[in-house]
Motif scaffolding. Structure first.
Motif, PDB file in Angstrom:
ATOM      1  N   PHE A 100       0.824  -1.206   0.000  1.00 40.99           N
ATOM      2  CA  PHE A 100       0.000   0.000   0.000  1.00 40.99           C
ATOM      3  C   PHE A 100       0.861   1.261   0.000  1.00 40.99           C
ATOM      4  CE2 PHE A 100      -2.317   3.388   2.207  1.00 40.99           C
ATOM      5  CZ  PHE A 100      -3.451   3.481   1.404  1.00 40.99           C
ATOM      6  N   SER A 101       1.920   1.261   0.791  1.00 36.95           N
ATOM      7  CA  SER A 101       2.771   2.457   0.851  1.00 36.95           C
ATOM      8  C   SER A 101       3.487   2.694  -0.475  1.00 36.95           C
ATOM      9  CB  SER A 101       3.794   2.326   1.984  1.00 36.95           C
ATOM     10  OG  SER A 101       4.693   1.264   1.754  1.00 36.95           O
ATOM     11  N   TRP A 121       2.285   1.815  -3.501  1.00 34.36           N
ATOM     12  CA  TRP A 121       1.234   2.335  -4.386  1.00 34.36           C
ATOM     13  C   TRP A 121       0.937   3.805  -4.067  1.00 34.36           C
ATOM     14  CZ3 TRP A 121      -3.583   4.207  -2.909  1.00 34.36           C
ATOM     15  CH2 TRP A 121      -4.500   4.446  -3.942  1.00 34.36           C
TER      16      TRP A 121
END
Length: 443
Positions: free
Chosen positions: A280-281, A283
């Motif tokens: 997530f980080s 992205w």
């Protein structure tokens, strides 16, 4: 298989990224599985916590640090995919030797041999990834690579705990060694070397890697944003690896869980949350840095802020059961463990991606090797040893809970890393595009 054209990354780029991630994942399983071997190895050899901190960390990290820069230098000069194939083959043999060790000293030597084989892996892989993907897609690609070993921690801690309990720690080392062999074979016979600097609008010139290694290193270290970012990454890894190595043992001692259940929970909850947080980080970094490059530094700071609070809560939470999942009693503290896992890794993809923007293509492997050396030396080497020594020292006062209080040191390392990142932020503030070019970047 070859890198795709500089129009857009294609399936060949993604396939090579997958191979690199698989090799990195197996390397990490070989490191992290020591977390569920601490107690059985300690019993067999009659070792102390400090000695187990040595075998799980410094024996590997000291050799890795010694060979890391030469390995990065070699990766800047030769075919990186062939170098990785050789590295994988040697790593498999050295890991299997760990299971054949008949004494504590021989196990230390075998761990040192693993470090010799693994030294080129991370800098060469990250250098390749920078040539597979353009800058605007690089953070997520790096996060896919760095998330692989985080997900592999699930196998190392959960499945690994079962393997150790069922087959013993010696056979487990041999089992862990085997999966890297097909990956090494594919790298040796089915992959072509990507062109260096293809996405940066600057191919590495013939003499780009010809300068001496120490001259290159001095030039890199003169870049203050690079220097502080490396230090921030190293001190973060010091705490994170110490925590990861001792977390199953902490659950055994302070929450009264059997080793298999402790490894299962540490792997599934800590490993899964960290893997998702890593992806997530990465992205998020690719999307927010389109607006401002400052997000390369803001995202790690935000992640550290939440991680340090959740880690303190996890370590200090009293013994209590949240739920019973079959035969596994899940402590309430595992809620904080999951939250910490998700946010504690938000520094990885932005920091590694930022470094690939700082340095020239022909210097990336050395730059990343320097980063990997310090993170390995402090994280894998000093971290577990330090926490083991703290635990031994606090034992007269806290008994079985001495490890709980020793692990609080990790909160201090996270706060120190935040100060270093803020220093980088201060150095680059005022640059028109907010890159380090105004603060001593590497040409």
């Amino acid at each position: 298989m070859s890198a795709s054209s500089p129009t857009t990354p294609g399936w060949r780029s993604h396939a090579l990224l997958l191979l690199l991630a698989l090799m990195y994942a197996d390397n990490f399983v070989g490191r992290q599985i020591m977390a569920v071997m601490i107690e059985p190895i300690k019993r067999e050899f009659g070792a102390s916590d400090t000695a187990m901190g040595l075998i799980s960390g410094l024996a590997f990290a000291g050799v890795y640090a010694l060979l890391g820069l030469p390995a990065g230098r070699i990766a800047d000069r030769v075919s990186r995919v062939r170098l990785l194939a050789l590295s994988g083959l040697l790593w498999c043999a050295a890991t299997a030797l760990c299971g054949l060790a008949t004494g504590f000293g021989l196990l230390v030597l075998a761990r040192m041999a693993v470090a010799v084989a693994e030294a080129p892996a991370t800098p060469a892989s990250l250098s390749i990834i920078a040539d597979l993907y353009p800058p605007q897609r690089r953070s997520f690609a790096i996060s896919c690579f760095t998330a692989a070993p985080t997900f592999a921690a699930i196998l190392a801690l959960s499945v690994g705990a079962w393997l150790v309990g069922t087959w013993g720690w010696r056979n487990t080392f041999v089992i862990v060694a085997l999966p890297v062999l097909p990956v090494a074979a594919l790298l040796a016979f089915a992959v072509r070397e990507p062109r260096r600097g293809v996405w940066d609008g600057r191919h590495a010139p013939e003499g780009a890697a010809a300068a001496g290694m120490w001259a290159t290193l001095r030039k890199l270290w003169a870049c203050r944003p690079y220097r502080y970012l490396v230090l921030a990454s190293a001190v973060t890894t010091l705490g994170a690896n110490a925590y990861g190595m001792w977390n199953p043992t902490f659950l055994v001692r302070s929450h009264d869980l059997p080793l298999q259940h402790a490894g299962l929970l540490a792997g599934l909850i800590g490993g899964t949350s960290a893997g998702v947080g890593m992806l997530f980080s990465g992205w998020l970094t690719d999307r927010l840095t389109h607006r401002s490059p400052r997000w390369h530094l803001r995202i790690p700071l935000f992640g550290h802020s939440i991680a340090v609070v959740s880690l303190a809560a996890y370590l200090l939470w009293p013994r209590a059961t949240l739920l019973q999942a079959g035969s596994v009693a899940v402590p309430t503290a595992m809620l904080w463990c999951g939250l910490n896992g998700f946010f504690s890794v938000w520094w990885v993809a932005p920091s590694y991606s930022y470094i690939t923007h700082l340095v020239a293509p022909g210097q990336r492997a050395v730059a990343l090797a320097c980063l990997t050396i310090l993170t390995t030396l402090l994280g894998v080497g000093v971290g577990p040893l330090l926490i083991g020594a703290f635990s031994d020292g606090l034992q007269p006062w806290f008994g079985e809970d001495s490890l709980r209080h020793a692990l609080l040191f990790v909160c201090l390392t996270t706060c120190t890393a935040m100060l270093a990142i803020r220093r980088v932020k201060g150095l680059v503030t005022g640059s028109p595009d907010n890159t380090p070019a105004m603060a001593g970047s590497v040409p």
